[in-house]
Design a protein around this motif. Structure first.
Motif, PDB file in Angstrom:
ATOM      1  N   ASN A  47      12.606  39.589  57.268  1.00  0.00           N
ATOM      2  CA  ASN A  47      13.423  38.410  57.419  1.00  0.00           C
ATOM      3  C   ASN A  47      13.390  37.152  57.045  1.00  0.00           C
ATOM      4  O   ASN A  47      13.679  36.256  56.495  1.00  0.00           O
ATOM      5  CB  ASN A  47      14.004  37.983  58.564  1.00  0.00           C
ATOM      6  CG  ASN A  47      15.292  39.143  58.839  1.00  0.00           C
ATOM      7  OD1 ASN A  47      14.480  40.273  59.562  1.00  0.00           O
ATOM      8  ND2 ASN A  47      16.593  39.359  58.840  1.00  0.00           N
ATOM      9  N   ILE A  68      14.433  41.290  54.171  1.00  0.00           N
ATOM     10  CA  ILE A  68      15.871  42.096  54.743  1.00  0.00           C
ATOM     11  C   ILE A  68      16.549  40.064  54.453  1.00  0.00           C
ATOM     12  O   ILE A  68      18.031  40.490  55.349  1.00  0.00           O
ATOM     13  CB  ILE A  68      16.517  43.154  55.123  1.00  0.00           C
ATOM     14  CG1 ILE A  68      15.315  42.743  56.783  1.00  0.00           C
ATOM     15  CG2 ILE A  68      15.371  44.389  54.767  1.00  0.00           C
ATOM     16  CD1 ILE A  68      15.856  43.599  57.367  1.00  0.00           C
ATOM     17  N   HIS A  70      17.586  36.003  54.455  1.00  0.00           N
ATOM     18  CA  HIS A  70      17.594  35.335  52.751  1.00  0.00           C
ATOM     19  C   HIS A  70      16.505  34.873  52.305  1.00  0.00           C
ATOM     20  O   HIS A  70      15.912  34.294  52.844  1.00  0.00           O
ATOM     21  CB  HIS A  70      18.598  33.955  53.265  1.00  0.00           C
ATOM     22  CG  HIS A  70      19.158  33.614  52.004  1.00  0.00           C
ATOM     23  ND1 HIS A  70      19.719  34.100  51.662  1.00  0.00           N
ATOM     24  CD2 HIS A  70      19.391  31.947  51.872  1.00  0.00           C
ATOM     25  CE1 HIS A  70      20.516  32.846  50.320  1.00  0.00           C
ATOM     26  NE2 HIS A  70      19.932  31.598  51.281  1.00  0.00           N
ATOM     27  N   GLN A  87      15.873  43.749  49.666  1.00  0.00           N
ATOM     28  CA  GLN A  87      17.118  44.114  50.039  1.00  0.00           C
ATOM     29  C   GLN A  87      18.604  43.504  49.634  1.00  0.00           C
ATOM     30  O   GLN A  87      19.112  43.884  50.012  1.00  0.00           O
ATOM     31  CB  GLN A  87      17.601  45.154  51.192  1.00  0.00           C
ATOM     32  CG  GLN A  87      16.293  45.621  51.361  1.00  0.00           C
ATOM     33  CD  GLN A  87      17.093  47.629  52.161  1.00  0.00           C
ATOM     34  OE1 GLN A  87      18.479  47.440  53.093  1.00  0.00           O
ATOM     35  NE2 GLN A  87      16.062  48.462  52.491  1.00  0.00           N
ATOM     36  N   SER A  88      18.144  41.960  49.850  1.00  0.00           N
ATOM     37  CA  SER A  88      19.509  40.998  49.874  1.00  0.00           C
ATOM     38  C   SER A  88      19.392  39.925  49.048  1.00  0.00           C
ATOM     39  O   SER A  88      19.152  39.078  48.832  1.00  0.00           O
ATOM     40  CB  SER A  88      18.867  40.544  51.119  1.00  0.00           C
ATOM     41  OG  SER A  88      17.060  39.666  50.942  1.00  0.00           O
ATOM     42  N   ASP A  90      21.804  37.891  45.867  1.00  0.00           N
ATOM     43  CA  ASP A  90      22.946  37.907  46.570  1.00  0.00           C
ATOM     44  C   ASP A  90      23.348  36.303  45.961  1.00  0.00           C
ATOM     45  O   ASP A  90      24.206  35.724  45.308  1.00  0.00           O
ATOM     46  CB  ASP A  90      23.390  37.104  47.890  1.00  0.00           C
ATOM     47  CG  ASP A  90      22.359  35.841  48.029  1.00  0.00           C
ATOM     48  OD1 ASP A  90      21.496  35.457  47.165  1.00  0.00           O
ATOM     49  OD2 ASP A  90      22.599  35.065  49.457  1.00  0.00           O
ATOM     50  N   GLU A 114      23.020  42.459  47.965  1.00  0.00           N
ATOM     51  CA  GLU A 114      23.554  42.658  49.185  1.00  0.00           C
ATOM     52  C   GLU A 114      25.450  42.236  49.209  1.00  0.00           C
ATOM     53  O   GLU A 114      25.310  41.234  48.733  1.00  0.00           O
ATOM     54  CB  GLU A 114      23.349  41.380  50.278  1.00  0.00           C
ATOM     55  CG  GLU A 114      23.566  41.061  51.152  1.00  0.00           C
ATOM     56  CD  GLU A 114      22.671  40.472  52.114  1.00  0.00           C
ATOM     57  OE1 GLU A 114      21.626  39.567  52.358  1.00  0.00           O
ATOM     58  OE2 GLU A 114      23.437  39.998  53.116  1.00  0.00           O
ATOM     59  N   LYS A 116      28.781  41.687  50.763  1.00  0.00           N
ATOM     60  CA  LYS A 116      29.323  40.260  51.932  1.00  0.00           C
ATOM     61  C   LYS A 116      30.669  41.291  52.189  1.00  0.00           C
ATOM     62  O   LYS A 116      31.480  41.865  51.632  1.00  0.00           O
ATOM     63  CB  LYS A 116      30.124  39.330  51.223  1.00  0.00           C
ATOM     64  CG  LYS A 116      30.450  38.516  52.651  1.00  0.00           C
ATOM     65  CD  LYS A 116      31.350  37.758  51.809  1.00  0.00           C
ATOM     66  CE  LYS A 116      31.640  36.172  52.996  1.00  0.00           C
ATOM     67  NZ  LYS A 116      30.407  36.002  54.231  1.00  0.00           N
ATOM     68  N   LYS A 123      28.336  35.228  58.179  1.00  0.00           N
ATOM     69  CA  LYS A 123      26.989  36.342  57.469  1.00  0.00           C
ATOM     70  C   LYS A 123      27.216  36.353  55.664  1.00  0.00           C
ATOM     71  O   LYS A 123      28.399  36.120  54.534  1.00  0.00           O
ATOM     72  CB  LYS A 123      27.620  38.039  57.221  1.00  0.00           C
ATOM     73  CG  LYS A 123      28.153  38.472  58.892  1.00  0.00           C
ATOM     74  CD  LYS A 123      26.474  39.387  58.998  1.00  0.00           C
ATOM     75  CE  LYS A 123      26.286  39.350  60.881  1.00  0.00           C
ATOM     76  NZ  LYS A 123      26.929  40.083  61.628  1.00  0.00           N
ATOM     77  N   THR A 124      25.463  36.805  54.757  1.00  0.00           N
ATOM     78  CA  THR A 124      25.399  36.253  53.260  1.00  0.00           C
ATOM     79  C   THR A 124      25.840  37.104  52.522  1.00  0.00           C
ATOM     80  O   THR A 124      25.844  38.695  52.858  1.00  0.00           O
ATOM     81  CB  THR A 124      24.054  36.241  53.661  1.00  0.00           C
ATOM     82  OG1 THR A 124      23.844  37.280  54.239  1.00  0.00           O
ATOM     83  CG2 THR A 124      23.425  34.612  54.869  1.00  0.00           C
ATOM     84  N   GLY A 125      26.078  37.354  51.534  1.00  0.00           N
ATOM     85  CA  GLY A 125      26.043  38.278  50.655  1.00  0.00           C
ATOM     86  C   GLY A 125      27.331  38.142  49.657  1.00  0.00           C
ATOM     87  O   GLY A 125      27.973  37.118  49.768  1.00  0.00           O
TER      88      GLY A 125
END
Ligand SMILES: *Cc1c(COP(=O)(O)O)cnc(C)c1O
Length: 219
Positions: A47, A68, A70, A87-88, A90, A114, A116, A123-125
């Protein structure tokens, strides 16, 4: 730490269901990661950029590292030489930066959008509609060094099984929708990353094909 026997049971159970395991190793020591590596695990998720860089240096080079957490645009350059999957992602801005940095090394980086799904504001995305618009924008076709392979999402941390199932169901619907709307991406766009230690069995019921497990493996 999970036993070798238990690890192999888990992995064979997952692979029977065509589910890939990413071992989430944030906050875990080199020794702990090495132990899982010796059991045969090759996909690890981290992360934090600084922590990942230290681990990358010290651990075997055949590990597939997944980012994974931010990711700030200005930090992409540090992981671009070796990261296998992000994987993240956004934002379009982040895609463009990953593309630019990956190009320097002549590498193609697999990326997930990613999205939301959790009700919690922390929670991010991206919102689904923003992801849809992003994929429709002309820029996205110019990303020669990024391969968009699917979507990732994090469900609300709750004991309410119905809520978790509904959020995972929502992500799967988003995934199918994006896959259907964007045939140019559909060859590679086939991964649905959802499920963590607490909720991975529910995620698999709904159709996940990548689970990200941390505490289940390491504690
Ligand atoms: C920490 C983390 C995980 C793993 O969580 P566990 O509950 O320890 O399995 C999975 N995905 C993301 C995005 C994470 O940040």
């Amino acid at each position: 730490m999970i036993s070798k026997l238990h690890y192999h049971h888990l992995v064979s159970d997952l692979s029977d269901k065509n589910v890939k395991l990413v071992a989430v190793s944030k906050n875990r020591s080199i020794e702990e990661i090495k132990k899982l590596y010796d059991f045969g695990q090759r996909d690890f998720g981290e992360n934090y950029v600084q922590e990942l860089l230290e681990k990358y240096e010290k651990l075997p080079k055949d590990i597939n590292w997944h980012f994974i957490g931010h990711l700030q645009t200005n930090k992409v350059k540090y992981i671009a030489p070796f990261i296998s999957t992000i994987q993240s992602v956004d934002s379009l801005k982040l895609f463009l930066e990953i593309n630019k940095q990956a190009k320097k090394y002549g590498r193609v980086v697999d990326c997930f959008i990613e999205i939301k799904i959790a009700k919690e504001t922390t929670k991010t995305g991206m919102y689904f509609s923003d992801a849809q618009n992003m994929l429709q924008s002309a820029h996205i076709d110019q990303l020669g060094y990024v391969q968009i392979v699917g979507v990732m999402g994090i469900a609300t941390f709750t004991k309410d099984t119905n809520q978790i199932l509904s959020e995972f169901g929502q992500l799967k619907a988003y995934f199918i929708n994006l896959q259907k709307d964007f045939p140019p991406h559909s060859d590679s766009f086939k991964e649905l990353s959802m499920g963590m230690s607490q909720d991975y069995e529910l995620a698999i019921e709904v159709g996940s094909n990548i689970v990200r497990l941390g505490s289940l493996l390491f504690s």
